[in-house]
Write an enzyme that holds these catalytic residues in place. Structure first.
Site, PDB file in Angstrom:
ATOM      1  N   ARG A 141      -2.705  -2.102  -3.232  1.00 50.37           N
ATOM      2  CA  ARG A 141      -3.923  -1.357  -2.935  1.00 50.37           C
ATOM      3  C   ARG A 141      -3.889  -0.089  -3.792  1.00 50.37           C
ATOM      4  O   ARG A 141      -2.919   0.674  -3.747  1.00 50.37           O
ATOM      5  CB  ARG A 141      -3.953  -0.982  -1.463  1.00 50.37           C
ATOM      6  CG  ARG A 141      -5.150  -0.159  -1.139  1.00 50.37           C
ATOM      7  CD  ARG A 141      -5.105   0.365   0.248  1.00 50.37           C
ATOM      8  NE  ARG A 141      -6.292   1.160   0.504  1.00 50.37           N
ATOM      9  CZ  ARG A 141      -6.395   1.999   1.506  1.00 50.37           C
ATOM     10  NH1 ARG A 141      -5.404   2.149   2.342  1.00 50.37           N
ATOM     11  NH2 ARG A 141      -7.493   2.684   1.674  1.00 50.37           N
TER      12      ARG A 141
ATOM     13  N   HIS B  58     -12.906   2.805   1.028  1.00 48.38           N
ATOM     14  CA  HIS B  58     -12.898   1.722   2.036  1.00 48.38           C
ATOM     15  C   HIS B  58     -13.629   0.483   1.513  1.00 48.38           C
ATOM     16  O   HIS B  58     -14.115  -0.337   2.301  1.00 48.38           O
ATOM     17  CB  HIS B  58     -13.601   2.139   3.348  1.00 48.38           C
ATOM     18  CG  HIS B  58     -12.881   3.156   4.152  1.00 48.38           C
ATOM     19  ND1 HIS B  58     -13.535   4.177   4.817  1.00 48.38           N
ATOM     20  CD2 HIS B  58     -11.567   3.325   4.433  1.00 48.38           C
ATOM     21  CE1 HIS B  58     -12.654   4.916   5.452  1.00 48.38           C
ATOM     22  NE2 HIS B  58     -11.442   4.437   5.230  1.00 48.38           N
TER      23      HIS B  58
ATOM     24  N   ARG C 232     -11.057  15.218   9.120  1.00 46.25           N
ATOM     25  CA  ARG C 232     -11.939  15.671   8.023  1.00 46.25           C
ATOM     26  C   ARG C 232     -13.319  16.027   8.566  1.00 46.25           C
ATOM     27  O   ARG C 232     -13.858  15.321   9.413  1.00 46.25           O
ATOM     28  CB  ARG C 232     -12.111  14.556   6.975  1.00 46.25           C
ATOM     29  CG  ARG C 232     -10.844  14.213   6.248  1.00 46.25           C
ATOM     30  CD  ARG C 232     -11.152  13.221   5.129  1.00 46.25           C
ATOM     31  NE  ARG C 232      -9.932  12.606   4.655  1.00 46.25           N
ATOM     32  CZ  ARG C 232      -9.728  11.294   4.602  1.00 46.25           C
ATOM     33  NH1 ARG C 232     -10.671  10.452   4.950  1.00 46.25           N
ATOM     34  NH2 ARG C 232      -8.589  10.823   4.158  1.00 46.25           N
TER      35      ARG C 232
ATOM     36  N   ASN D  69       0.876  -1.169   0.000  1.00 43.32           N
ATOM     37  CA  ASN D  69       0.000   0.000   0.000  1.00 43.32           C
ATOM     38  C   ASN D  69       0.915   1.222   0.000  1.00 43.32           C
ATOM     39  O   ASN D  69       1.422   1.628   1.048  1.00 43.32           O
ATOM     40  CB  ASN D  69      -0.879  -0.070   1.258  1.00 43.32           C
ATOM     41  CG  ASN D  69      -1.809   1.110   1.382  1.00 43.32           C
ATOM     42  OD1 ASN D  69      -1.811   2.012   0.536  1.00 43.32           O
ATOM     43  ND2 ASN D  69      -2.600   1.121   2.434  1.00 43.32           N
TER      44      ASN D  69
ATOM     45  N   GLU E 191      -8.261  -5.823   5.366  1.00 47.39           N
ATOM     46  CA  GLU E 191      -8.152  -5.435   3.957  1.00 47.39           C
ATOM     47  C   GLU E 191      -6.997  -6.156   3.266  1.00 47.39           C
ATOM     48  O   GLU E 191      -7.108  -6.539   2.103  1.00 47.39           O
ATOM     49  CB  GLU E 191      -7.954  -3.916   3.857  1.00 47.39           C
ATOM     50  CG  GLU E 191      -9.205  -3.137   4.205  1.00 47.39           C
ATOM     51  CD  GLU E 191      -8.932  -1.728   4.677  1.00 47.39           C
ATOM     52  OE1 GLU E 191      -8.511  -1.561   5.849  1.00 47.39           O
ATOM     53  OE2 GLU E 191      -9.121  -0.797   3.893  1.00 47.39           O
TER      54      GLU E 191
ATOM     55  N   GLY F 224     -10.308   0.977  13.761  1.00 47.36           N
ATOM     56  CA  GLY F 224      -9.781   1.384  15.068  1.00 47.36           C
ATOM     57  C   GLY F 224     -10.834   1.770  16.095  1.00 47.36           C
ATOM     58  O   GLY F 224     -10.865   1.228  17.199  1.00 47.36           O
ATOM     59  N   ILE F 225     -11.735   2.674  15.732  1.00 49.15           N
ATOM     60  CA  ILE F 225     -12.769   3.121  16.678  1.00 49.15           C
ATOM     61  C   ILE F 225     -13.882   2.073  16.774  1.00 49.15           C
ATOM     62  O   ILE F 225     -14.303   1.687  17.865  1.00 49.15           O
ATOM     63  CB  ILE F 225     -13.343   4.487  16.237  1.00 49.15           C
ATOM     64  CG1 ILE F 225     -12.245   5.565  16.256  1.00 49.15           C
ATOM     65  CG2 ILE F 225     -14.527   4.879  17.098  1.00 49.15           C
ATOM     66  CD1 ILE F 225     -12.631   6.878  15.593  1.00 49.15           C
TER      67      ILE F 225
HETATM   68  P1  ADP Z   1      -6.749   4.337   9.870  1.00 45.34           P
HETATM   69  O1  ADP Z   1      -7.962   4.950   9.249  1.00 45.34           O
HETATM   70  O2  ADP Z   1      -5.577   5.249   9.906  1.00 45.34           O
HETATM   71  O3  ADP Z   1      -6.450   2.921   9.382  1.00 45.34           O
HETATM   72  P2  ADP Z   1      -7.498   2.979  12.322  1.00 45.34           P
HETATM   73  O4  ADP Z   1      -8.573   2.135  11.774  1.00 45.34           O
HETATM   74  O5  ADP Z   1      -6.260   2.314  12.798  1.00 45.34           O
HETATM   75  O6  ADP Z   1      -7.137   4.197  11.391  1.00 45.34           O
HETATM   76  O7  ADP Z   1      -8.129   3.798  13.547  1.00 45.34           O
HETATM   77  C1  ADP Z   1      -7.344   4.712  14.240  1.00 45.34           C
HETATM   78  C2  ADP Z   1      -8.194   5.436  15.239  1.00 45.34           C
HETATM   79  O8  ADP Z   1      -8.815   4.494  16.146  1.00 45.34           O
HETATM   80  C3  ADP Z   1      -7.321   6.304  16.131  1.00 45.34           C
HETATM   81  O9  ADP Z   1      -7.344   7.619  15.656  1.00 45.34           O
HETATM   82  C4  ADP Z   1      -7.960   6.214  17.502  1.00 45.34           C
HETATM   83  O10 ADP Z   1      -8.600   7.411  17.765  1.00 45.34           O
HETATM   84  C5  ADP Z   1      -9.028   5.151  17.376  1.00 45.34           C
HETATM   85  N1  ADP Z   1      -8.970   4.176  18.480  1.00 45.34           N
HETATM   86  C6  ADP Z   1      -8.175   3.112  18.629  1.00 45.34           C
HETATM   87  N2  ADP Z   1      -8.426   2.482  19.805  1.00 45.34           N
HETATM   88  C7  ADP Z   1      -9.419   3.184  20.407  1.00 45.34           C
HETATM   89  C8  ADP Z   1     -10.137   3.051  21.642  1.00 45.34           C
HETATM   90  N3  ADP Z   1      -9.892   2.081  22.498  1.00 45.34           N
HETATM   91  N4  ADP Z   1     -11.086   3.979  21.922  1.00 45.34           N
HETATM   92  C9  ADP Z   1     -11.348   4.970  21.066  1.00 45.34           C
HETATM   93  N5  ADP Z   1     -10.722   5.143  19.891  1.00 45.34           N
HETATM   94  C10 ADP Z   1      -9.771   4.266  19.557  1.00 45.34           C
END
Ligand code: ADP
Length: 411
Positions: A90, A179, A239, A7, A383, A329-330
Site C-alpha cells: 500500500r 482512501h 483531524r 502496509n 482494502e 469502523g464507524i
Molecule cells: P482506521 O481509520 O484506523 O482504519 P477504523 O476503520 O478501524 O479506523 O475505525 C476505527 C474507529 O471506529 C474507532 O476510532 C472507533 O471510534 C470506531 N468504532 C468502531 N466500532 C464502533 C461502534 N460500535 N460505534 C461507534 N464507533 C465505532
C-alpha cells in the site's frame, strides 16, 4: 496464489498473507513501536492470536520477524517464503503519475520518492517497505497500490483549489484524495448490489479513525472530501477536517505556534478528540453523551452535520443518488451515526429503516425502507483484498513466463 500485503508506516507495519483467488486471509498482523522497542501481534484464523515483544531497531528486523513467524515450526502457515508468489504494497501518494497499480521497478521507486514532499510521513516508509522486501525476497515481484489512484478520474473543476493556477502547474497544489482503494472496493460492491445499473450514482462514506466521502459516477470518482493531504473534509478522530484557512495565522500569532505545531494541532489534537475532550474513539464519546456530557453530544452533532453537508453536495454533483454506502469502523458499526446522517433527508428520497439499521449482522446489507428511492447499504471494506487482487492480476503473466522459463531450463 499467495500474496503478502504490506502496509508500512513510519513506526508500524500491517500485513496480511492472502489467497488472492479466494480472498481467504491465511495470517495477518501488526508490528508496532519499531525503533522504540517492538511488538508483533500475529493472527491466524479467528482463534490463534500471538504477541511477541522483541527489539526491532528498524523496519528490516520487523519484516524479517514477520517472515520468520510465517514459516517458523511453531507458528508456521507456509513451509517456505518461496510459497509467496507476489508482494503488494500500500502506497499513500501516487500524485498524478499513477492512475492505477503497477509492478515495481527503479523508475516507479524514483517517482514515489519524487512525491515525498506531498506525503512526507507516509511515502518514505512505503519505499522502505518495498526496498526491504526486494532485499529479503529478491525473486518475488512487488506491486504498488496507491491510495490516491482511484481519484485520478476527478475532473479539473473538482480537483483544483481556487488559488493562482501556477501553484498547480509548478507546485502540484491540488486535491488528490485518499482512501481510494476502499472507495473503489465499496463502490464496486454497490454496483453489483444495484445489479450493474447503467449510469450509477453512488456516495461512499468511509468513516473510520480517518474519514472521507466520495462521489462515484459510473464507477469513477468525481469528487472526494480529502484534499492535498488527508486533513481536508470530514471531522475525524483527531483531524479537524475543513476549517477556515484564516484560523492558521490567527492561532500562529495568538498561541505563538510554528507551522509544525499547527499541523500537529489540526491533525492530532483536533476532531472528535479536540471537541469532546474525551477521546478520538467515537465509542467513548457516544457513551459520554448517553451519560449526559454536553460536549460529547455536540461532537456527534458536528460530525454528522459535516457528513450530511458533503452527502447533499455530492448528491447535487451526481444529479441524484442511487446508493449511499457506509463503511470502515464507524460506518460499519455505528447505527447511531448512520441514522443521524440519513434522518432529515427524506425530501431527497433517502429513507433509512431504523430496525434494519440497528440489527447486528455481518457482510453487505441493505438498511433503507422499501419506499426509499435511494438504497442505503452497509458494505464492509476490504482494502487488503484489492491490493492482493491487483498484485495477482499484474503479476500472473510474469509468473507464468517465469515458470515456463524454468520448465524450459529443466527440459
Ligand atoms: P482506521 O481509520 O484506523 O482504519 P477504523 O476503520 O478501524 O479506523 O475505525 C476505527 C474507529 O471506529 C474507532 O476510532 C472507533 O471510534 C470506531 N468504532 C468502531 N466500532 C464502533 C461502534 N460500535 N460505534 C461507534 N464507533 C465505532
Amino acid at each position: 496464489m499467495l500474496v503478502f500485503v504490506l502496509n508500512a508506516g513510519s513506526s508500524s507495519l500491517k500485513y496480511q498473507l492472502i489467497n488472492a483467488k479466494t480472498a481467504d486471509v491465511i495470517a495477518s498482523g501488526l508490528v508496532e513501536r519499531i525503533g522504540i522497542d517492538g511488538i508483533l501481534k500475529h493472527e491466524v484464523g479467528e482463534n490463534k492470536k500471538l504477541t511477541f515483544e522483541i527489539n526491532m531497531p528498524t523496519h528490516k528486523e520487523a519484516i524479517e520477524l514477520v517472515l520468520k513467524t510465517l514459516t517458523h515450526d511453531e507458528t508456521k502457515v507456509i513451509n517456505s517464503i518461496s510459497e509467496i508468489q507476489a508482494i503488494g504494497h500500500r502506497v499513500v501518494h501516487g500524485g498524478e503519475y499513477f492512475k492505477e497499480s503497477v509492478i515495481v521497478n527503479d523508475e516507479v521507486i524514483k517517482k514515489i520518492e519524487e512525491l515525498i514532499p506531498l506525503a512526507p510521513l507516509h511515502n518514505p516508509a512505503n519505499i522502505l517497505g518495498i526496498k526491504i522486501c526486494q532485499d529479503l525476497m529478491p525473486n518475488i515481484p512487488n506491486v504498488v497500490v496507491f491510495d490516491t489512484a482511484f481519484h485520478q478520474t476527478m475532473p479539473e473543476e473538482n480537483f483544483l483549489y481556487a488559488v493562482p493556477h501556477e501553484d498547480y502547474t509548478e507546485h502540484h497544489l491540488r486535491k488528490y484524495g485518499f482512501h481510494g482503494t476502499s472507495h473503489y472496493f465499496v463502490s464496486q460492491e454497490a454496483i453489483k448490489l444495484l445489479e450493474n445499473k447503467k449510469n450509477s450514482r453512488i456516495i461512499v462514506c468511509h468513516l473510520g479513525n480517518g474519514s472521507s466521502i466520495c462521489a462515484v459516477k459510473n464507477g469513477e470518482s468525481i469528487n472526494t472530501s480529502m484534499g492535498l493531504t488527508p486533513l481536508e473534509g470530514l471531522i475525524m478522530g483527531t483531524r479537524s477536517g475543513d476549517i477556515d484557512a484564516g484560523v492558521i495565522p490567527y492561532l500562529m500569532e495568538r498561541k505563538e505556534m510554528n507551522s509544525h505545531q499547527i499541523v500537529d494541532y489540526l491533525n492530532k489534537k483536533s476532531g472528535i478528540l479536540g471537541v469532546s475532550g474525551i477521546s478520538s474513539d467515537l465509542r467513548e464519546v457516544i457513551k459520554a453523551s448517553n451519560d449526559g456530557d454536553k460536549r460529547a453530544t455536540i461532537t456527534i452533532e458536528m460530525m454528522c452535520n459535516r457528513i450530511k453537508k458533503y452527502l447533499c453536495s455530492y448528491a447535487g454533483l451526481l444529479g441524484g443518488v442511487d446508493a449511499i454506502c457506509f463503511t470502515a469502523g464507524i460506518g460499519e458499526n455505528s447505527d447511531l451515526i448512520r441514522e443521524k446522517v440519513c434522518t432529515g433527508l427524506e425530501f431527497m428520497g433517502i429513507e433509512i429503516d431504523k430496525e434494519k439499521n440497528s440489527k447486528r449482522a455481518s457482510g453487505n446489507r441493505e438498511i433503507n425502507k422499501k419506499t426509499s428511492k435511494t438504497k442505503i447499504y452497509i458494505i464492509p471494506t476490504n482494502e487488503e483484498f484489492v491490493i492482493a487482487r491487483d498484485t495477482y492480476n499484474l503479476t500472473k503473466d510474469w509468473l507464468y513466463l517465469l515458470q515456463n522459463e524454468n520448465l524450459n531450463k529443466i527440459e
